[in-house]
Design an enzyme around this catalytic site. Sequence first.
Site, short mmCIF file in Angstrom:
data_model
loop_
_atom_site.label_atom_id
_atom_site.label_comp_id
_atom_site.label_asym_id
_atom_site.label_seq_id
_atom_site.Cartn_x
_atom_site.Cartn_y
_atom_site.Cartn_z
N LEU A 189 0.87 -1.17 0.00
CA LEU A 189 0.00 0.00 0.00
C LEU A 189 0.91 1.22 0.00
O LEU A 189 1.98 1.20 0.62
CB LEU A 189 -0.89 0.03 1.25
CG LEU A 189 -1.94 -1.08 1.40
CD1 LEU A 189 -2.68 -0.92 2.73
CD2 LEU A 189 -2.93 -1.07 0.25
N ASP A 190 0.50 2.29 -0.68
CA ASP A 190 1.29 3.52 -0.66
C ASP A 190 1.40 4.03 0.78
O ASP A 190 0.56 3.73 1.62
CB ASP A 190 0.63 4.59 -1.54
CG ASP A 190 0.58 4.19 -3.00
OD1 ASP A 190 1.41 3.35 -3.41
OD2 ASP A 190 -0.29 4.70 -3.72
N LYS A 191 2.42 4.84 1.02
CA LYS A 191 2.70 5.35 2.38
C LYS A 191 1.44 5.90 3.06
O LYS A 191 1.19 5.63 4.23
CB LYS A 191 3.78 6.43 2.27
CG LYS A 191 4.07 7.15 3.56
CD LYS A 191 5.03 8.32 3.34
CE LYS A 191 5.14 9.14 4.61
NZ LYS A 191 5.36 10.57 4.33
#
Length: 324
Positions: free
Chosen positions: A141-143
Site C-alpha cells: 500500500l502507498d505510504k
Amino acid sequence: MSTTHSQPIQLSAEVPFELGGQRLDQVAARLFPEHSRSRLATWIKDGQLTVDGRALRPRDTVHAGSRLELSAEQEAQGEWQPQDIPLNIVFEDEHILVLDKPAGLVVHPAAGHADGTLLNALLHHVPGLINVPRAGIVHRLDKDTTGLMVVAKTLEAQTRLVEQLQKRTVSRIYEAIVIGVIITGGTIDAPIGRHGQQRQRMAVVEGGKPAISHYRVLERMRSHTHVRVKLETGRTHQIRVHMAHLGYPLVGDPLYSGRFRIPPAANPTLVQSLRDFPRQALHARFLELEHPVTGQRMKWESPLPDDFVWLLTLLQQDRGAFVG
C-alpha cells in the site's frame, strides 16, 4: 546488530512413477512446492539440487525412482533491522498475518526511508521473516493509503500468495473520496507505466503494464463522490492514476489531484478540511483470499479511518445544507 543470517535447507524426495520422464525443474516444482520455480531453478544451476548425487540442468529428464537432494542456504534477504513499531494485526496464525496499516507508514525500505518501515516492524514481530523474500510482503500500500494487507510468514505461504495474486483470485476492495460527481460505476482498463518526465509519478501510457480497476458509486455529494474500487491488477498507484485519468482524482492526492477546487458556496470548515486533507483519501477496506495452507476462503474488513469518516461527514452536511 545486523540480521544477515541464513538458514540451511535440507530436503530429499524420490521421483514417483507418474513424474518419471519429465524435466528436472518441473519435477522439483511438484516435489518441493513450498519453493518457487525460479528459486528451484537457481539451486539446480548452482548444483545445490542434485539427482542421484549428480548436478543436472533444469531441462534434463529425470527417471522414476531417482532421488532428488536439495542442500541449500536460504539467504537472509537484506541488511534490514528489526524495529519495535506497533502493528494493528487483525489476524495471525503460523502461516500468514493480516494487518491494518495506518497512514504515514512506508511499507518497504527505499531511498529516503531506510528504516521506520512496515518491513522493520514485521522483522521485530516475526524475526524469522528475514528468511522470506521481502520479509513476506507480497503486495504493498502507498505510504499514505490505509487499510488491509496480508503478509506471508513462511516460504510456502509466500509462494502460494504470490500465485494467487498472479491468478487474480485475491479480492482487494478499496474506498475513496474523489473530486467531482460520478454518475455511474464502470471499469477502467488502461495500462500504467512510469510518467515520461516526472519519474516519481505513474501514468496511463501506451505499452504500460495492463491495469484494470472496477469502480462503483457509494454516495454522491455536491462536488465529490464516495466510491468503492475493486482491483483486478495491482500496479503502483493504480487507483490514484486510474481515477485521475477518468477526471475524478482523489481528494488530498499530492501527485495526481491537480489544482485545488473549492466547492461553490461551501462553508469555511469544509473548504479548510478539503484543502488540508493530509493524504490521498484511499482506504483498503476489504481483503479476501484463500488461506495458502488450508485453502479456506477468508475475508476481512477494516473500518474507515477517522480522517476519512470526518471528511465524509462534512461533505454529507454540505449536501444537506443545499437540499430543498
